[in-house]
Design a protein around this motif. Sequence first.
Motif, PDB file in Angstrom:
ATOM      1  N   GLY A 130     -50.747 -37.216 -49.483  1.00  0.00           N
ATOM      2  CA  GLY A 130     -50.389 -35.882 -49.951  1.00  0.00           C
ATOM      3  C   GLY A 130     -49.787 -35.903 -51.336  1.00  0.00           C
ATOM      4  O   GLY A 130     -50.123 -35.082 -52.202  1.00  0.00           O
ATOM      5  N   ILE A 131     -48.885 -36.880 -51.577  1.00  0.00           N
ATOM      6  CA  ILE A 131     -48.245 -36.989 -52.904  1.00  0.00           C
ATOM      7  C   ILE A 131     -49.311 -37.279 -53.975  1.00  0.00           C
ATOM      8  O   ILE A 131     -49.303 -36.691 -55.059  1.00  0.00           O
ATOM      9  N   PHE A 188     -54.439 -31.006 -54.066  1.00  0.00           N
ATOM     10  CA  PHE A 188     -53.706 -30.806 -52.824  1.00  0.00           C
ATOM     11  C   PHE A 188     -54.159 -29.548 -52.098  1.00  0.00           C
ATOM     12  O   PHE A 188     -54.266 -28.492 -52.699  1.00  0.00           O
ATOM     13  N   ILE A 195     -51.469 -38.935 -36.826  1.00  0.00           N
ATOM     14  CA  ILE A 195     -50.443 -39.473 -35.924  1.00  0.00           C
ATOM     15  C   ILE A 195     -51.006 -39.602 -34.508  1.00  0.00           C
ATOM     16  O   ILE A 195     -50.938 -40.657 -33.869  1.00  0.00           O
ATOM     17  N   LEU A 254     -48.349 -38.872 -45.855  1.00  0.00           N
ATOM     18  CA  LEU A 254     -47.390 -38.392 -46.849  1.00  0.00           C
ATOM     19  C   LEU A 254     -47.769 -38.885 -48.245  1.00  0.00           C
ATOM     20  O   LEU A 254     -47.826 -38.102 -49.210  1.00  0.00           O
ATOM     21  N   PRO A 280     -38.017 -32.501 -50.321  1.00  0.00           N
ATOM     22  CA  PRO A 280     -38.487 -33.527 -49.373  1.00  0.00           C
ATOM     23  C   PRO A 280     -37.445 -34.596 -49.065  1.00  0.00           C
ATOM     24  O   PRO A 280     -37.318 -35.037 -47.923  1.00  0.00           O
ATOM     25  N   GLU A 299     -53.144 -27.486 -48.600  1.00  0.00           N
ATOM     26  CA  GLU A 299     -52.116 -27.476 -47.552  1.00  0.00           C
ATOM     27  C   GLU A 299     -52.697 -27.699 -46.157  1.00  0.00           C
ATOM     28  O   GLU A 299     -52.173 -28.478 -45.374  1.00  0.00           O
ATOM     29  N   PHE A 351     -53.703 -31.205 -45.552  1.00  0.00           N
ATOM     30  CA  PHE A 351     -52.527 -32.064 -45.429  1.00  0.00           C
ATOM     31  C   PHE A 351     -51.894 -31.937 -44.043  1.00  0.00           C
ATOM     32  O   PHE A 351     -51.662 -32.947 -43.348  1.00  0.00           O
ATOM     33  N   VAL A 352     -51.635 -30.694 -43.639  1.00  0.00           N
ATOM     34  CA  VAL A 352     -50.930 -30.481 -42.368  1.00  0.00           C
ATOM     35  C   VAL A 352     -51.774 -30.975 -41.193  1.00  0.00           C
ATOM     36  O   VAL A 352     -51.289 -31.711 -40.319  1.00  0.00           O
ATOM     37  N   PHE A 380     -51.945 -34.718 -41.199  1.00  0.00           N
ATOM     38  CA  PHE A 380     -50.687 -35.330 -40.759  1.00  0.00           C
ATOM     39  C   PHE A 380     -50.655 -35.474 -39.239  1.00  0.00           C
ATOM     40  O   PHE A 380     -50.495 -36.580 -38.699  1.00  0.00           O
ATOM     41  N   PHE A 381     -50.864 -34.344 -38.559  1.00  0.00           N
ATOM     42  CA  PHE A 381     -50.748 -34.398 -37.091  1.00  0.00           C
ATOM     43  C   PHE A 381     -51.898 -35.160 -36.454  1.00  0.00           C
ATOM     44  O   PHE A 381     -51.690 -35.950 -35.538  1.00  0.00           O
ATOM     45  N   HIS A 432     -51.227 -34.246 -54.622  1.00  0.00           N
ATOM     46  CA  HIS A 432     -50.385 -33.321 -55.382  1.00  0.00           C
ATOM     47  C   HIS A 432     -50.392 -33.689 -56.873  1.00  0.00           C
ATOM     48  O   HIS A 432     -50.539 -32.823 -57.739  1.00  0.00           O
ATOM     49  N   ALA A 441     -47.966 -41.402 -40.382  1.00  0.00           N
ATOM     50  CA  ALA A 441     -47.272 -40.317 -41.066  1.00  0.00           C
ATOM     51  C   ALA A 441     -47.001 -40.682 -42.513  1.00  0.00           C
ATOM     52  O   ALA A 441     -47.208 -39.865 -43.428  1.00  0.00           O
ATOM     53  N   LEU A 442     -46.563 -41.922 -42.735  1.00  0.00           N
ATOM     54  CA  LEU A 442     -46.290 -42.367 -44.108  1.00  0.00           C
ATOM     55  C   LEU A 442     -47.573 -42.347 -44.935  1.00  0.00           C
ATOM     56  O   LEU A 442     -47.568 -41.937 -46.102  1.00  0.00           O
TER      57      LEU A 442
END
Lengths: 120, 230
Positions: free
Chosen positions: A44-45, A53, A66, A41, A4, A55, A58-59, A62-63, A48, A37-38
């Motif tokens: 997500g961390i 988590f 935003i 992120l 990352p 996927e 998360f994905v 994210f979008f 995790h 986005a931050l």
Amino acid sequence: MWLPFVGLVIGLLLGFWTEFRIPEIYSNYLSIAVLAALDTLFGGIRAHLQNTFEEKVFVTGFFSNILLAAGLAFLGVHLGVDLYLAAIFAFGVRLFNNIAVIRRILLSKWTAKQDRQTEN
Amino acid sequence: MKDRMLIFAIVTTIIGFMIAVQFKTTNEPVVRDTRDILQLRQDLRIEKERQQELNQEIEKQLTLLNQLKQRDNIEGAMLDAINDLKERAGLTAVSGEGIILEIKPMYTDYGFIPQTVPAHLLRFLINELNIHNAQEIAIGNQRIISTSAIRDVNNVTHVNARRIPNLPLKVYVLANEAEKLHHEMIVSESVEYFAIENLSITSTPINFITLPEYEQPLRIRHLQPIKEES
């Protein structure tokens, strides 16, 4: 683990090297998008580290975050209501929460490691 | 696990890119060029004129350099250059065709009879002479140079920090086309403005006049040559 960070550096270099710029009036939207986005992120961390988590979540998060944040800001500008403040507030609070949780998890992991070492 | 890191990497790449773009945008915002074709043409013309001026300057300096390079005539070339500069600064007497403007009271038998020309009128006159392509100007025996000041001190008009003589006052003007300047001064606005103060201007064209040099030391303070950018 380092992947990352490499990605971050690549992204920064890409942004600085390419003469890609946006008009100043849209920089507000971009700043909201960066915040969203931050937030995703760090969420997500946290997920995790807590082993929750997923996927897809998360994905998509994210979008959609935003787009939603930028869209909200856009709508706010056209309605004359400072809706971007809502996005900043929500994402800001969540960002701090997530960072606090991450800190605690890392701290507890570290102390556990220390305890194990002293036992040995 | 590896997939997860890859996703994180992609996400951080996007974030990094967005941050970089945002940083660049806020630091050096895109300035839009909103000049229309007329303004662009005007700017282009100004730049072309500037280029021409610079080229002329370069050519002149190169000629001077060539003259200086021919060793046997180095002193002569330097003297020529100094004399040329002195002439341009107004430190030498110059002569040629021109006009003489005589300023005197319009009516002397009644009303207020002025003794001197007010400073603002003198300034107006000089501006107008310069508009009509006057080459060199002298008021009385005071030569007007680029740093000449026309001031009102204790109700007396001073030129080059010297008081001007009382009326009638003569203004000597050197011009390439003296006849044209003469006609322009006859119908100039100055005549009307001077008339308000009960002063009349008479213009006389003349084939040969000599203008005195600027006799005071040329002192330039608070001025420094700057290196021109671009």
